[in-house]
Design an enzyme around this catalytic site. Structure first.
Site, PDB file in Angstrom:
ATOM      1  N   GLU A  81      46.932  49.599  31.433  1.00 46.78           N
ATOM      2  CA  GLU A  81      47.000  50.842  30.670  1.00 46.78           C
ATOM      3  C   GLU A  81      45.592  51.168  30.170  1.00 46.78           C
ATOM      4  O   GLU A  81      44.786  50.281  29.896  1.00 46.78           O
ATOM      5  CB  GLU A  81      47.943  50.620  29.489  1.00 46.78           C
ATOM      6  CG  GLU A  81      48.016  51.753  28.482  1.00 46.78           C
ATOM      7  CD  GLU A  81      48.815  51.368  27.239  1.00 46.78           C
ATOM      8  OE1 GLU A  81      49.378  52.268  26.613  1.00 46.78           O
ATOM      9  OE2 GLU A  81      48.864  50.157  26.891  1.00 46.78           O
ATOM     10  N   LYS A  88      54.425  57.198  30.236  1.00 47.04           N
ATOM     11  CA  LYS A  88      55.010  56.237  29.297  1.00 47.04           C
ATOM     12  C   LYS A  88      56.092  56.889  28.455  1.00 47.04           C
ATOM     13  O   LYS A  88      55.875  57.913  27.804  1.00 47.04           O
ATOM     14  CB  LYS A  88      53.897  55.675  28.406  1.00 47.04           C
ATOM     15  CG  LYS A  88      54.359  54.620  27.411  1.00 47.04           C
ATOM     16  CD  LYS A  88      53.161  54.145  26.596  1.00 47.04           C
ATOM     17  CE  LYS A  88      53.538  53.075  25.598  1.00 47.04           C
ATOM     18  NZ  LYS A  88      52.374  52.678  24.770  1.00 47.04           N
ATOM     19  N   CYS A 141      53.159  49.102  28.454  1.00 47.59           N
ATOM     20  CA  CYS A 141      52.966  48.500  27.140  1.00 47.59           C
ATOM     21  C   CYS A 141      54.247  48.434  26.299  1.00 47.59           C
ATOM     22  O   CYS A 141      55.105  47.602  26.553  1.00 47.59           O
ATOM     23  CB  CYS A 141      51.848  49.234  26.405  1.00 47.59           C
ATOM     24  SG  CYS A 141      50.986  48.213  25.171  1.00 47.59           S
TER      25      CYS A 141
END
Length: 267
Positions: A40, A106, A142
């Site tokens: 990321e 995301k 994440c």
């Protein structure tokens, strides 16, 4: 299929980070990998103004990664920032290579531990999978790793492998949580997990400042039974591993948690 995890430490400069991606992609290709995963925020480290670096998927930064992937004949997964709504950006994973082109925004935004990602980032809406080298891959970023449903949704959509790209925040117990979570998500989904994080800036002698999550390292390849097959420490590095396409199906036959799961969604 041989894959590589490129645990890098991004800077505030997208052009410099492109050269970092080039360096590690060339190393991955030389090692025989057909796919290389970057963390990321590979485009630009957190803690910098993201709106000033965000570009569309057909912009110059992504186009440079696309050209690199084509030139090397390797598929690259890398975190970048694309324009969102309301002056925010999207935290995007670019996937590009010969015969492969997709992206994932995301979904779960990191509004935790004193950091509010939603102030600057516009959340994604849907899971994404892609096929490469006889395997199907699901994507996550994440904070997504704390939400098992995304990983099982990817698996039910055919994913043999879940990729998690991260820039994990440092703090008491955070590295242990990362290690636990990536192994747990492999067990939840009976899939390989390729967990690629930013390296720890402290490993290069850089002091941590502010609350931005800038990485702790500990990238790893996890088996569908939660075993650590390859791993890195805090410093930048490249991990290479050969995935066996037969393993996820074999594990799911012996441990059919996806088939046995009950739906508790209220009617």
């Amino acid at each position: 299929m041989r894959i590589a995890l490129a645990q890098v430490i991004s800077s505030s400069k997208p052009a410099s980070n492109l050269e970092l991606i080039r360096d590690y992609a060339e190393q991955a290709k030389a090692a025989g990998a057909g796919l290389v995963v970057f963390p990321e925020a590979a485009m630009c480290a957190f803690g910098n103004p993201l709106e000033s670096v965000a570009e569309p998927l057909d912009g110059p930064w992504a186009s440079s990664v696309r050209t690199l992937a084509a030139d090397l004949g390797i598929t690259i997964v890398a975190g970048m920032f694309t324009p969102g709504s309301g002056g925010r950006v999207r935290n995007t994973l670019l996937v590009t290579g010969p015969g492969t082109e997709t992206s994932y925004d995301k979904i779960h935004l990191f509004d935790a531990f004193g950091f509010a990602e939603s102030d600057a980032v516009d959340g994604g809406e849907a899971p994404v999978t892609f096929s490469h080298g006889g395997l199907t891959f699901g994507l996550a970023t994440c904070y997504d790793v704390r939400f098992p449903a995304l990983f099982t949704a990817n698996a039910r959509a055919g994913a043999d492998v879940n990729i998690v790209c991260a820039s994990w925040g440092a703090g008491p117990g955070k590295t242990e949580q990362w290690d636990l979570l990536v192994r747990a998500r492999a067990l939840d989904s009976t899939s390989y997990v390729l967990a690629c994080g930013q390296g720890d800036p402290a490993s290069l002698g850089r002091a941590r400042t502010g609350t931005a999550p800038t990485g702790v390292g500990h990238s790893a390849v996890i088996s569908p039974l939660g075993e650590t097959l390859a791993s890195l420490g805090e410093a930048p590095g490249l991990a290479v591993y050969d995935l066996d396409p037969a393993i996820p199906a074999e594990v799911r036959e012996r441990l059919p948690v996806l088939a046995n799961a009950k739906d508790f969604t209220p009617a």
